[in-house]
Design an enzyme around this catalytic site. Structure first.
Site, short mmCIF file in Angstrom:
data_model
loop_
_atom_site.label_atom_id
_atom_site.label_comp_id
_atom_site.label_asym_id
_atom_site.label_seq_id
_atom_site.Cartn_x
_atom_site.Cartn_y
_atom_site.Cartn_z
N ASP A 69 0.43 -2.17 41.09
CA ASP A 69 -0.48 -2.36 41.97
C ASP A 69 -1.41 -3.55 41.82
O ASP A 69 -2.04 -3.80 40.58
CB ASP A 69 -1.13 -1.09 42.71
N HIS A 210 -1.82 0.02 37.47
CA HIS A 210 -2.35 -1.26 38.03
C HIS A 210 -2.11 -2.37 36.89
O HIS A 210 -2.62 -2.60 35.79
CB HIS A 210 -3.68 -1.23 38.36
NI NI Z 1 -4.41 -1.16 45.22
#
Ligand code: NI
Length: 256
Positions: A69, A210
């Site tokens: 992400d 991430h």
């Molecule tokens: Ni996010």
């Protein structure tokens, strides 16, 4: 993980798609988006591989979907290099604003067979917006993503995993959450990210990571090694959810 709002959300989704059609045609006319009827991404920077068409049968072998992400960012290219070398397919939930700034990175991810999903325009908490604001935010992000990849995203992930009845009712995509939180966002170092993930993962898991965080990208080689050592196959989110007809406005956390 179906919600009662799924069916009305789906009907509204069709309405919104009809309303958006003139905009879509206008964009197609100037070559910004692919014509879905043509079956080819004529104006895309590269051939966007259709995700979820691999030969892996996740009923027979353990599968895991790694999701990254908040990119594209400074570490995304390094991660893509690794995934290519390891022949690992992943899913990227990109921020629309960043996709508009770095379209080449998003185009590369799609061209290399990764799924690219919508992670909102500017990573706002969608539960703090009105329903129409949610819809406009996600549409703006999808336009940026489509400008990069030539393909309208099929999936979204709400920032912070935050959903409400209102936000889901105006989310015209399946909302992809996760069952394994690597907790990389809490400031863990790369070794702790690997351990945290390995403690929780099981066949059919969707793992939250991430690519905006350096320790996560540092952790990726060992994480892939360890998962592969346990027999896992790496697939995109659509494939781990079995390419079923996912419902718009419904949250999904793992393979059913
Ligand atoms: Ni996010």
């Amino acid at each position: 993980m179906a919600t009662p709002s799924a069916a009305p959300a789906f009907r509204r989704s069709r309405l919104v798609r009809l309303l958006s059609w003139p905009l879509y045609l206008a964009l197609a006319a100037v070559g910004l988006v692919a014509d879905p009827a043509a079956g080819t991404a004529s104006a895309s920077p590269g051939p966007a591989a259709a995700p979820g068409t691999g030969a892996v049968d996740c009923d027979s072998v353990p599968c895991v979907a790694l999701t990254f992400d908040d990119g594209p960012g400074p570490y995304t290219g390094e991660l893509l290099d690794l995934l290519a070398a390891e022949e690992v397919t992943a899913t990227f939930f990109v921020v629309g604003r960043s996709a508009e700034e770095s379209p080449a990175t998003v185009a590369r991810a799609a061209a290399e067979g990764h799924e690219v999903g919508n992670h909102s325009w500017a990573h706002d908490d969608l539960t703090e917006k009105t329903g129409p604001e949610v819809a406009r935010d996600l549409e703006r992000a999808s336009l940026a993503i489509t400008g990069a990849t030539g393909r309208w995203p099929d999936l979204m992930r709400p920032p912070y995993g935050a959903v409400s009845e209102t936000s889901l009712a105006h989310t015209y995509y399946p909302a992809i959450l996760w069952d394994v939180d690597s907790r990389d966002w809490t400031g863990l170092d790369s070794e702790a990210i690997v351990e945290s993930t390995m403690e929780q993962v099981r066949p059919g898991s969707i793992v939250l990571l991430h690519d905006s965080l350096a320790p996560t990208v540092e952790a990726a080689p060992e994480l892939i090694d360890r998962l592969r050592g346990q027999g896992y196959h790496f697939v995109g989110v659509s494939e781990i959810l079995d390419n079923t007809d996912l419902e718009n406005g419904t949250a999904y956390r793992r393979r059913p």
